[in-house]
Structures are given as C-alpha cells and as structure tokens.
Write an enzyme that holds these catalytic residues in place. Structure first.
Site, short mmCIF file in Angstrom:
data_model
loop_
_atom_site.label_atom_id
_atom_site.label_comp_id
_atom_site.label_asym_id
_atom_site.label_seq_id
_atom_site.Cartn_x
_atom_site.Cartn_y
_atom_site.Cartn_z
N SER A 50 0.88 -1.17 0.00
CA SER A 50 -0.03 0.13 -0.09
C SER A 50 0.91 1.11 -0.26
O SER A 50 1.46 1.49 -0.92
CB SER A 50 -1.15 -0.17 1.25
OG SER A 50 -2.20 0.97 0.92
N ASP A 137 -9.48 -6.51 -3.22
CA ASP A 137 -9.17 -5.48 -2.40
C ASP A 137 -9.82 -4.25 -2.88
O ASP A 137 -10.07 -3.69 -4.07
CB ASP A 137 -7.82 -5.09 -2.97
CG ASP A 137 -6.80 -4.11 -2.41
OD1 ASP A 137 -7.62 -3.26 -1.49
OD2 ASP A 137 -5.67 -4.01 -2.47
N HIS A 171 -7.13 -6.39 1.00
CA HIS A 171 -6.23 -5.37 1.05
C HIS A 171 -5.27 -5.88 2.32
O HIS A 171 -5.19 -5.04 3.33
CB HIS A 171 -6.61 -4.06 1.06
CG HIS A 171 -5.43 -2.83 1.13
ND1 HIS A 171 -5.01 -2.31 -0.16
CD2 HIS A 171 -5.01 -2.10 2.08
CE1 HIS A 171 -4.03 -1.51 0.08
NE2 HIS A 171 -4.29 -1.16 1.37
#
Length: 353
Positions: A50, A137, A171
């Site tokens: 991320s 995600d 995620h």
C-alpha cells in the site's frame, strides 16, 4: 485555518487502513548491539504494501543504480498523487476520478532524471518487478495497480515483470497461515491466505533463493532511526528494526532487502506483527538476506500523517518521490549504516573478505 481543517478532514479520510495501537513486543527484539555486517549494497531489493508499495517504487526509482528489484502489493503508479493529497484521494486509492495521465507521470520521472534527482531511467530495463493486487481489495482498486503495471512496462523488459492479479484476497499482505481472515482488510493487515507472497516476491527479485525450513537462526534488532538519519528522520519513529540471520551476524556476505509497511501498520499500531509475520524473515534466514524494516509514526499535527503512512503525496517533503526527499534519504542512511564489517588485511596489505 480553513485550509488546515480541509487537509485534516481529507487526510483522515485516507482509507488504506484503520487500526488500534498495540505495544511492541520487546521480547522479540534483541537488545544487544547490531553485529558487524558485510552487505552487498550494489544489488539491493525493496518491497512494500500500500503506502509502503508506493514508497518501494519511489525508493527503487531514486536509486535504480543499486536497487535492482522491487515488489509492490496494492500500490499505484509513480508520482500518482502529484504532490497533492486531494489528487491522491481522487485517483490513487479506492477510486479513479477521470483519467490518470501516465505520460505526464513518466515525464515527471524524466524531469527528475534530468536534474539528477533519480538515477538514470535506463537502469530500469533490467530491474526485476513483482506486482500483486487481490481481487477483493477495495482499499486500492484494481485500476490503480493496473496503471502501475502499465507504467513499469514502459521502463522494464516485460520478461522481468510478474503481475499477479487473480487471487481472491483483500487489502493486506498475504501469507501461508499467519494473520487475519484473508477476505477482510483489518489490523494487522497480514492475511492468512494460503499464499506465500514473501516467497513469491523474493523468488522473483533474487536469483537462486531456496525454500526455507521452519526454524529461524537470526534475531530482530532495534535501530535508532533518529540518531542514524538525523533531520531526515523527523517524520519517522524513534525505532526501526532489522532482521539479521545468524550467518550474516557471523560475517558472511549477505544481500539486503528493505520492507516498507503500510498505513497503520507501523510498530506502534501493530506491535511486532509486520516484522515477524509476513514470512520475509523465514526466506531471509535461509538465503543470507538482511531485512530492514524502517518505521514511520503517526502525526496529528503538521506535517499531518494520522495513519502513519509513508510519504507518497508530499506531507514530509516536496521532493518526496526522489533522492532529495527526507524519507528516501533517511532510509538510505539506515541501510548504509548497517554495512559496518570492513575487510581484514593481512601483513602484506591484501584484503581478506
């Protein structure tokens, strides 16, 4: 004041993660001094999740003359935010409003190259690139990661790029059996997914790695980020961490890998989860790889960073995406500070490596 409140509201909406603070497990960290290490700093690899994925790309492009591989989980294209939190939220996380102009982003990289702020882009031709995006995600949508893939294809030979985007995962950092439900993006954002992302990325980035056994010989050591990196570490935590296999501690020549955590995944938020549960240490242990885990910190004041993200939109420095950026400079200083084993010379002046 209104502008400050605007940025506060928008930054607080940055929805990579939400997590509660946990105390870092001191028992998992060696208190003894860092052993002298002999690191190969001409073939470093990096990875991240991320915001850490964005930073991994920024760091690799800045130093592609010696950072030869990059792994990105749920990240987007280089300079996507264009130095603006509003653009970051509108185009680079959970939605893409309008079209992202990849050509303009690449031109920014070319501009930095011309100024000497990133390494020559022709280094990217042979870079090993490993990309991952889970189909479940929703924190960073598929189109964002797809654009990173398209960007790398303009720089890097396609046979050097692996993009995995067909696995039903949320995620988080996927592992074989550690962490939370793989379908939920929740703290510590490490997923029990029956998938070894650490092994997959390191196997692609580094030649001839071997599958590890279940035991660990090494230790996690604490490093003083503020002392090492000084003013460049103002937006980093006081402590960072490094996993050192026993073979490296005993003086064997070792490779170096930098792993950038995601938002709300720094040590004060998730304890030792990120530094112990991703699977990177297991692979590092049996393949003579030292793993550096630099750490950010949250800030509710300027520079505003309430979720402890790495700087991929400019909160710490207007040069956040190049060599002059404070965080990129700090992490380089942290890495190079570990390389302290000097060749021993015999009485004839010949170096014994």
């Amino acid at each position: 004041m209104m502008k400050k409140h605007f940025y506060l509201r928008r930054a607080l909406c940055l929805s990579f993660f939400s997590a509660s603070a946990l105390a870092f497990s001191a028992a998992s960290v060696a208190n003894n001094d860092i052993p002298k290490l002999a690191l190969d700093l001409e073939n470093v690899t990096v990875s991240g999740l991320s915001s850490g994925g964005y930073m991994a790309t920024q760091f690799q492009l800045a130093h592609s003359d010696w950072v030869k591989g990059v792994g990105v989980i749920a990240g987007g294209p280089y300079f996507c935010a264009q130095g603006d939190i509003t653009t970051a939220l509108a185009q680079c996380v959970n939605k893409v409003e309008g079209e992202i102009d990849i050509k303009a982003l690449n031109e920014k990289a070319e501009h930095y190259e011309s100024e000497g702020k990133i390494a020559p882009l022709n280094n990217m031709k042979d870079t090993k690139v490993w990309l991952f995006h889970g189909t479940q995600d929703t924190r960073v949508v598929a189109k964002v990661s797809d654009l990173l893939f398209e960007q790398y294809k303009l720089w890097t030979d396609t046979q050097n790029i692996t993009y995995i985007n067909d696995k039903p995962m949320a995620h988080l950092f996927p592992t074989k059996e550690e962490g939370v439900n793989c379908m939920k993006s929740e703290s510590p954002f490490i997923g029990n997914c029956d998938y070894d992302a650490a092994g997959a990325l390191l196997s692609h980035l580094i030649a001839d790695v071997t599958t590890p056994d279940e035991s660990l010989s090494g230790k996690i050591h604490s490093i003083d980020q503020q002392k090492i990196a000084g003013s460049n570490a103002k937006t980093l935590a006081s402590e960072g961490f490094v996993y050192i296999p026993e073979s490296c501690a005993q003086g064997e020549a070792c490779k170096a890998h930098i792993s950038f955590h995601g938002c709300n995944q720094y040590a004060d938020a998730v304890g030792d989860a990120y530094t112990t549960q991703t699977g990177l240490n297991e692979w590092a242990d049996d393949n003579n790889i030292v793993v550096l885990y630099p750490q950010t910190k949250k800030s509710l004041f300027m520079p505003l960073n309430p979720q402890g993200c790495w700087d991929w939109w400019g909160y710490a420095s207007s040069d956040y995406a190049n060599r002059d950026g404070a965080q990129i400079a700090a992490v380089k200083e942290l890495l190079f500070s570990l390389n302290t084993r000097l060749p021993v010379k015999d009485n004839k002046g010949n170096a014994d490596e």
